[in-house]
Scaffold this motif. Structure first.
Motif, PDB file in Angstrom:
ATOM      1  N   LEU A  73      35.330  40.333  64.972  1.00  0.00           N
ATOM      2  CA  LEU A  73      36.144  39.129  64.913  1.00  0.00           C
ATOM      3  C   LEU A  73      37.386  39.264  65.792  1.00  0.00           C
ATOM      4  CD1 LEU A  73      35.970  38.232  61.122  1.00  0.00           C
ATOM      5  CD2 LEU A  73      34.926  36.992  63.012  1.00  0.00           C
ATOM      6  N   GLY A  74      37.735  40.491  66.168  1.00  0.00           N
ATOM      7  CA  GLY A  74      38.866  40.717  67.064  1.00  0.00           C
ATOM      8  C   GLY A  74      38.691  40.039  68.412  1.00  0.00           C
ATOM      9  N   LEU A 122      41.133  33.734  72.776  1.00  0.00           N
ATOM     10  CA  LEU A 122      42.153  32.684  72.794  1.00  0.00           C
ATOM     11  C   LEU A 122      43.327  33.080  73.691  1.00  0.00           C
ATOM     12  CD1 LEU A 122      42.244  31.663  69.030  1.00  0.00           C
ATOM     13  CD2 LEU A 122      41.407  30.275  70.933  1.00  0.00           C
ATOM     14  N   GLY A 123      43.749  34.339  73.572  1.00  0.00           N
ATOM     15  CA  GLY A 123      44.873  34.816  74.375  1.00  0.00           C
ATOM     16  C   GLY A 123      44.554  34.852  75.855  1.00  0.00           C
ATOM     17  N   VAL A 142      43.338  25.380  62.218  1.00  0.00           N
ATOM     18  CA  VAL A 142      43.471  26.303  61.091  1.00  0.00           C
ATOM     19  C   VAL A 142      42.282  27.270  61.050  1.00  0.00           C
ATOM     20  CG1 VAL A 142      43.594  26.453  58.576  1.00  0.00           C
ATOM     21  CG2 VAL A 142      44.896  24.722  59.758  1.00  0.00           C
ATOM     22  N   LEU A 143      41.118  26.834  61.514  1.00  0.00           N
ATOM     23  CA  LEU A 143      39.943  27.725  61.496  1.00  0.00           C
ATOM     24  C   LEU A 143      40.165  28.963  62.364  1.00  0.00           C
ATOM     25  CD1 LEU A 143      36.949  25.213  61.600  1.00  0.00           C
ATOM     26  CD2 LEU A 143      37.823  26.503  59.652  1.00  0.00           C
ATOM     27  N   ALA A 144      40.841  28.810  63.483  1.00  0.00           N
ATOM     28  CA  ALA A 144      41.133  29.969  64.332  1.00  0.00           C
ATOM     29  C   ALA A 144      42.102  30.913  63.632  1.00  0.00           C
ATOM     30  CB  ALA A 144      41.705  29.517  65.679  1.00  0.00           C
ATOM     31  N   ILE A 145      43.057  30.352  62.918  1.00  0.00           N
ATOM     32  CA  ILE A 145      44.021  31.178  62.194  1.00  0.00           C
ATOM     33  C   ILE A 145      43.333  31.891  61.033  1.00  0.00           C
ATOM     34  CG2 ILE A 145      46.137  31.120  60.804  1.00  0.00           C
ATOM     35  CD1 ILE A 145      47.002  28.758  62.644  1.00  0.00           C
ATOM     36  N   ILE A 146      42.434  31.198  60.358  1.00  0.00           N
ATOM     37  CA  ILE A 146      41.664  31.825  59.277  1.00  0.00           C
ATOM     38  C   ILE A 146      40.863  32.995  59.837  1.00  0.00           C
ATOM     39  CG2 ILE A 146      39.730  31.491  57.671  1.00  0.00           C
ATOM     40  CD1 ILE A 146      40.763  28.577  57.329  1.00  0.00           C
ATOM     41  N   ALA A 147      40.193  32.763  60.960  1.00  0.00           N
ATOM     42  CA  ALA A 147      39.410  33.845  61.576  1.00  0.00           C
ATOM     43  C   ALA A 147      40.301  35.009  61.967  1.00  0.00           C
ATOM     44  CB  ALA A 147      38.657  33.314  62.804  1.00  0.00           C
ATOM     45  N   LEU A 148      41.489  34.710  62.453  1.00  0.00           N
ATOM     46  CA  LEU A 148      42.426  35.762  62.820  1.00  0.00           C
ATOM     47  C   LEU A 148      42.809  36.601  61.602  1.00  0.00           C
ATOM     48  CD1 LEU A 148      44.396  37.131  64.779  1.00  0.00           C
ATOM     49  CD2 LEU A 148      46.018  35.308  64.237  1.00  0.00           C
ATOM     50  N   MET A 172      48.124  37.212  70.414  1.00  0.00           N
ATOM     51  CA  MET A 172      46.701  37.078  70.092  1.00  0.00           C
ATOM     52  C   MET A 172      45.898  38.248  70.654  1.00  0.00           C
ATOM     53  SD  MET A 172      46.052  34.395  68.329  1.00  0.00           S
ATOM     54  CE  MET A 172      46.175  32.673  68.080  1.00  0.00           C
ATOM     55  N   ILE A 173      46.154  38.617  71.893  1.00  0.00           N
ATOM     56  CA  ILE A 173      45.418  39.724  72.511  1.00  0.00           C
ATOM     57  C   ILE A 173      45.724  41.033  71.791  1.00  0.00           C
ATOM     58  CG2 ILE A 173      45.185  41.106  74.615  1.00  0.00           C
ATOM     59  CD1 ILE A 173      45.594  38.446  76.185  1.00  0.00           C
ATOM     60  N   ALA A 174      47.000  41.261  71.469  1.00  0.00           N
ATOM     61  CA  ALA A 174      47.379  42.498  70.774  1.00  0.00           C
ATOM     62  C   ALA A 174      46.729  42.574  69.400  1.00  0.00           C
ATOM     63  CB  ALA A 174      48.900  42.583  70.645  1.00  0.00           C
ATOM     64  N   ILE A 175      46.701  41.471  68.688  1.00  0.00           N
ATOM     65  CA  ILE A 175      46.080  41.457  67.368  1.00  0.00           C
ATOM     66  C   ILE A 175      44.576  41.721  67.497  1.00  0.00           C
ATOM     67  CG2 ILE A 175      45.473  39.961  65.424  1.00  0.00           C
ATOM     68  CD1 ILE A 175      48.249  38.615  65.877  1.00  0.00           C
ATOM     69  N   GLY A 176      43.940  41.081  68.458  1.00  0.00           N
ATOM     70  CA  GLY A 176      42.508  41.298  68.656  1.00  0.00           C
ATOM     71  C   GLY A 176      42.190  42.741  68.982  1.00  0.00           C
TER      72      GLY A 176
END
Length: 192
Positions: free
Chosen positions: A71-72, A78-79, A103-109, A176-180
């Motif tokens: 999921l990362g 996105l980033g 919100v679905l993208a945030i949920i996935a994050l 976003m990239i760092a979190i992924g």
């Protein structure tokens, strides 16, 4: 009654310990995406994670835990999309894609960084009897709501200058990239 309270407090502690990374992400997203979208995405993701932990702990086998780390790629995608659009001169539409994401993208994050919680709650639910399922879920739910309030409070304490920099929209693709990358490195996708 004492046993149920003890297990609920254990669930609160376990949830808090495995969601400190979510808290940091939550504060950053509140400043870039907005409070309502971020908090609702976080709480929905925690509900999904706990439901999946109950599902798996009930003895139903899925291959999900090994693929959760992938999921990362969602926040990385996105980033990268936002950065490419920025460099091609379409910065405003790219920023909107990331910072005003659904919100679905945030949920996935948030789901992508909740594997540690899933890994803690699945065995906890599997090892405890059915009479402890509700106290465990209530404890974890109370922790999630508390963290949501804490994230909102921390974001509100941000310096005035932070909120003036267009809500840090320029930073969103990098976050976003760092979190992924964090998700890909610190989950079941690790190659050890």
């Amino acid at each position: 009654m004492i046993d149920e309270l003890g297990i609920a407090l254990s669930a609160v502690t376990a949830h808090l310990a495995t969601n400190l990374d979510n808290l940091a992400i939550m504060v950053g997203l509140i400043l870039t995406v907005g409070q309502l979208r971020t908090l609702s995405g976080y709480l929905i993701a925690q509900g999904i994670m706990l439901a999946a932990a109950v599902f798996v702990s009930a003895g139903l086998e899925t291959g999900l835990p090994h693929q959760v780390g992938y999921l990362g790629f969602i926040p990385i995608g996105l980033g990268v999309y936002a950065l490419v659009a920025r460099f091609m001169g379409k910065e405003s539409s790219a920023a909107e894609q990331v910072t005003k994401s659904h919100v679905l993208a945030i949920i996935a994050l948030f789901l992508s960084v909740s594997f540690d919680s899933f890994a803690v709650f699945t065995p906890l639910l599997a090892d405890s009897g059915p009479s402890y399922t509700l106290p465990i879920l209530l404890g974890a739910g109370a922790s999630a709501v508390g963290l949501a309030f804490g994230g909102a409070a921390l974001a509100a304490m941000a310096p005035a200058k932070v909120s003036r920099i267009e809500r840090l929209e320029w930073l969103a693709p990098y976050v976003m990239i760092a979190i992924g990358l964090y998700v890909l490195i610190n989950t079941g996708t690790d190659i050890t």
